[in-house]
Design a protein around this motif. Structure first.
Motif, PDB file in Angstrom:
ATOM      1  N   ASN A 125      54.764  41.690 100.526  1.00 54.72           N
ATOM      2  CA  ASN A 125      55.356  41.185 101.754  1.00 54.72           C
ATOM      3  C   ASN A 125      55.503  39.499 101.677  1.00 54.72           C
ATOM      4  OD1 ASN A 125      56.074  43.627 102.635  1.00 54.72           O
ATOM      5  ND2 ASN A 125      54.286  43.688 104.059  1.00 54.72           N
ATOM      6  N   GLY A 126      56.730  38.974 102.010  1.00 56.02           N
ATOM      7  CA  GLY A 126      56.613  37.577 102.215  1.00 56.02           C
ATOM      8  C   GLY A 126      57.146  36.975 100.824  1.00 56.02           C
ATOM      9  N   PHE A 127      57.344  37.479  99.759  1.00 51.89           N
ATOM     10  CA  PHE A 127      58.039  37.065  98.582  1.00 51.89           C
ATOM     11  C   PHE A 127      59.406  37.438  98.298  1.00 51.89           C
ATOM     12  CE2 PHE A 127      53.429  37.039  97.506  1.00 51.89           C
ATOM     13  CZ  PHE A 127      53.155  35.668  96.683  1.00 51.89           C
ATOM     14  N   LYS A 128      60.394  36.455  98.459  1.00 49.57           N
ATOM     15  CA  LYS A 128      61.844  36.866  98.070  1.00 49.57           C
ATOM     16  C   LYS A 128      62.262  36.543  96.634  1.00 49.57           C
ATOM     17  CE  LYS A 128      66.232  36.458 100.151  1.00 49.57           C
ATOM     18  NZ  LYS A 128      67.056  35.453 101.092  1.00 49.57           N
ATOM     19  N   PRO A 129      62.240  37.362  95.840  1.00 53.00           N
ATOM     20  CA  PRO A 129      62.822  36.801  94.612  1.00 53.00           C
ATOM     21  C   PRO A 129      64.230  36.306  94.436  1.00 53.00           C
ATOM     22  CG  PRO A 129      62.797  39.371  94.614  1.00 53.00           C
ATOM     23  CD  PRO A 129      62.301  38.860  95.797  1.00 53.00           C
ATOM     24  N   THR A 130      64.501  35.586  93.560  1.00 49.89           N
ATOM     25  CA  THR A 130      66.138  35.313  93.296  1.00 49.89           C
ATOM     26  C   THR A 130      66.470  35.412  92.128  1.00 49.89           C
ATOM     27  OG1 THR A 130      64.988  32.959  92.812  1.00 49.89           O
ATOM     28  CG2 THR A 130      65.822  33.250  95.231  1.00 49.89           C
ATOM     29  N   GLY A 131      65.527  35.903  91.264  1.00 54.16           N
ATOM     30  CA  GLY A 131      65.714  36.329  89.991  1.00 54.16           C
ATOM     31  C   GLY A 131      64.747  36.327  89.182  1.00 54.16           C
ATOM     32  N   PHE A 132      64.358  36.870  87.867  1.00 51.13           N
ATOM     33  CA  PHE A 132      63.370  36.929  87.098  1.00 51.13           C
ATOM     34  C   PHE A 132      63.639  36.933  85.747  1.00 51.13           C
ATOM     35  CE2 PHE A 132      64.172  41.522  87.649  1.00 51.13           C
ATOM     36  CZ  PHE A 132      63.877  41.920  86.739  1.00 51.13           C
ATOM     37  N   THR A 133      62.642  36.772  84.796  1.00 51.77           N
ATOM     38  CA  THR A 133      63.049  36.761  83.389  1.00 51.77           C
ATOM     39  C   THR A 133      61.949  37.608  82.949  1.00 51.77           C
ATOM     40  OG1 THR A 133      63.992  34.636  83.387  1.00 51.77           O
ATOM     41  CG2 THR A 133      63.234  35.355  81.391  1.00 51.77           C
ATOM     42  N   LEU A 134      62.254  38.370  82.088  1.00 49.61           N
ATOM     43  CA  LEU A 134      61.261  39.257  81.422  1.00 49.61           C
ATOM     44  C   LEU A 134      61.483  39.003  79.713  1.00 49.61           C
ATOM     45  CD1 LEU A 134      59.272  41.690  81.653  1.00 49.61           C
ATOM     46  CD2 LEU A 134      61.183  43.204  81.375  1.00 49.61           C
ATOM     47  N   TYR A 135      60.437  38.903  78.995  1.00 50.81           N
ATOM     48  CA  TYR A 135      60.272  38.597  77.619  1.00 50.81           C
ATOM     49  C   TYR A 135      59.515  39.615  76.935  1.00 50.81           C
ATOM     50  CZ  TYR A 135      61.749  33.683  78.686  1.00 50.81           C
ATOM     51  OH  TYR A 135      62.561  32.831  79.069  1.00 50.81           O
ATOM     52  N   LYS A 165      70.346  30.472  80.327  1.00 48.57           N
ATOM     53  CA  LYS A 165      69.472  29.864  79.431  1.00 48.57           C
ATOM     54  C   LYS A 165      68.221  30.762  79.296  1.00 48.57           C
ATOM     55  CE  LYS A 165      68.516  25.561  80.611  1.00 48.57           C
ATOM     56  NZ  LYS A 165      67.977  24.254  80.977  1.00 48.57           N
ATOM     57  N   VAL A 166      67.537  30.791  78.084  1.00 50.10           N
ATOM     58  CA  VAL A 166      66.535  32.021  77.714  1.00 50.10           C
ATOM     59  C   VAL A 166      65.597  30.855  76.824  1.00 50.10           C
ATOM     60  CG1 VAL A 166      67.566  33.292  76.282  1.00 50.10           C
ATOM     61  CG2 VAL A 166      65.552  33.912  77.101  1.00 50.10           C
ATOM     62  N   PHE A 167      64.417  30.876  76.885  1.00 43.11           N
ATOM     63  CA  PHE A 167      63.657  30.077  76.068  1.00 43.11           C
ATOM     64  C   PHE A 167      62.939  30.835  74.950  1.00 43.11           C
ATOM     65  CE2 PHE A 167      63.630  27.732  80.086  1.00 43.11           C
ATOM     66  CZ  PHE A 167      63.824  26.500  79.479  1.00 43.11           C
ATOM     67  N   ASP A 168      62.860  30.410  73.743  1.00 48.89           N
ATOM     68  CA  ASP A 168      62.249  31.185  72.520  1.00 48.89           C
ATOM     69  C   ASP A 168      60.726  30.866  72.597  1.00 48.89           C
ATOM     70  OD1 ASP A 168      61.796  28.619  71.304  1.00 48.89           O
ATOM     71  OD2 ASP A 168      63.701  28.816  70.043  1.00 48.89           O
ATOM     72  N   LEU A 169      60.061  31.497  71.576  1.00 49.99           N
ATOM     73  CA  LEU A 169      58.626  31.050  71.407  1.00 49.99           C
ATOM     74  C   LEU A 169      58.077  29.862  71.288  1.00 49.99           C
ATOM     75  CD1 LEU A 169      58.242  34.192  68.952  1.00 49.99           C
ATOM     76  CD2 LEU A 169      57.709  34.318  71.500  1.00 49.99           C
ATOM     77  N   ASP A 193      70.875  37.765  85.189  1.00 55.10           N
ATOM     78  CA  ASP A 193      70.637  38.053  83.748  1.00 55.10           C
ATOM     79  C   ASP A 193      69.113  38.468  83.586  1.00 55.10           C
ATOM     80  OD1 ASP A 193      69.272  35.484  84.964  1.00 55.10           O
ATOM     81  OD2 ASP A 193      69.287  34.555  82.753  1.00 55.10           O
ATOM     82  N   GLU A 194      68.914  39.336  84.508  1.00 53.93           N
ATOM     83  CA  GLU A 194      67.729  40.287  84.651  1.00 53.93           C
ATOM     84  C   GLU A 194      67.646  41.328  83.644  1.00 53.93           C
ATOM     85  OE1 GLU A 194      69.532  39.884  87.700  1.00 53.93           O
ATOM     86  OE2 GLU A 194      68.469  38.217  88.621  1.00 53.93           O
ATOM     87  N   HIS A 195      67.482  40.960  82.662  1.00 53.23           N
ATOM     88  CA  HIS A 195      67.420  41.942  81.385  1.00 53.23           C
ATOM     89  C   HIS A 195      66.323  41.640  80.575  1.00 53.23           C
ATOM     90  CE1 HIS A 195      70.495  38.947  80.156  1.00 53.23           C
ATOM     91  NE2 HIS A 195      69.634  38.735  79.046  1.00 53.23           N
ATOM     92  N   LEU A 196      65.989  42.450  79.481  1.00 56.20           N
ATOM     93  CA  LEU A 196      64.813  41.889  78.657  1.00 56.20           C
ATOM     94  C   LEU A 196      65.369  41.039  77.575  1.00 56.20           C
ATOM     95  CD1 LEU A 196      61.980  42.482  77.684  1.00 56.20           C
ATOM     96  CD2 LEU A 196      63.022  44.336  76.072  1.00 56.20           C
ATOM     97  N   HIS A 197      64.644  39.798  77.414  1.00 57.09           N
ATOM     98  CA  HIS A 197      64.672  38.962  76.158  1.00 57.09           C
ATOM     99  C   HIS A 197      63.894  39.205  75.347  1.00 57.09           C
ATOM    100  CE1 HIS A 197      66.747  36.830  79.946  1.00 57.09           C
ATOM    101  NE2 HIS A 197      67.507  36.827  78.984  1.00 57.09           N
ATOM    102  N   PHE A 198      64.065  39.582  74.183  1.00 55.44           N
ATOM    103  CA  PHE A 198      63.382  39.849  72.882  1.00 55.44           C
ATOM    104  C   PHE A 198      63.153  38.762  71.875  1.00 55.44           C
ATOM    105  CE2 PHE A 198      61.921  41.688  68.964  1.00 55.44           C
ATOM    106  CZ  PHE A 198      60.930  42.691  69.478  1.00 55.44           C
ATOM    107  N   ASN A 199      62.041  38.246  71.837  1.00 55.55           N
ATOM    108  CA  ASN A 199      61.831  37.075  70.945  1.00 55.55           C
ATOM    109  C   ASN A 199      61.275  37.843  69.579  1.00 55.55           C
ATOM    110  OD1 ASN A 199      61.939  34.173  72.231  1.00 55.55           O
ATOM    111  ND2 ASN A 199      61.428  35.739  73.626  1.00 55.55           N
TER     112      ASN A 199
END
Length: 149
Positions: A122-132, A70-74, A94-100
């Motif tokens: 330190n102390g942050f543990k990512p489980t994923g990210f979304t880049l727009y 799932k990815v959100f639009d503008l 799905d850690e890739h660029l989402h271009f709107n």
């Protein structure tokens, strides 16, 4: 042996322990055929033989199983796109660029870009990210250039 889309989608459903139903196969076919992420309302308008609740359940099941993401639009509308083969149940990659596109409002998954490593404190543990990113897609750029000339 050449694998048709239908047998490929049936194998995908089987791999994820989902029943091979007509509506599920239709949704997979529609999402795989698109080069942009697609919203539930857009799918509803094309798949008029699948009711809203059934479509919602299909999309939820596919997302949980790592078949789509799932990815959100503008406008904040959820859109869905096929996952890479790296995605797993309850863990998307799905850690890739989402271009709107700000003109046509399409959301493109740009898998081919190499993204930098995510270095968190330190102390942050990512489980994923979304880049727009926002801007104008090639199709809209081409149409604007035609109008300008």
């Amino acid at each position: 042996m050449i694998q048709t889309s239908d047998t490929k989608f049936e194998a995908l459903l089987e791999k994820h322990h989902l029943k091979k139903t007509g509506p599920r196969l239709k949704v997979l076919s529609m999402l795989a055929a698109k080069n942009v992420a697609t919203s539930q309302p857009d799918l509803e308008s094309v798949l008029d033989d699948i009711d809203r609740v059934t479509l919602y359940r299909i999309l939820n099941a596919f997302e949980e199983k790592g078949i789509i993401h799932k990815v959100f639009d503008l406008n904040g509308t959820a859109n869905y796109a096929m996952c890479s083969s790296n995605c797993e149940e309850n863990h998307h990659h799905d850690e890739h660029l989402h271009f709107n596109c700000t003109i046509c409002n399409n959301v493109y998954c740009l898998d081919e870009l190499n993204l930098p490593a995510l270095n968190l404190p330190n102390g942050f543990k990512p489980t994923g990210f979304t880049l727009y990113a926002t801007g104008v897609c090639p199709k809209c750029n081409k149409l604007a250039a035609k109008k300008a000339s």
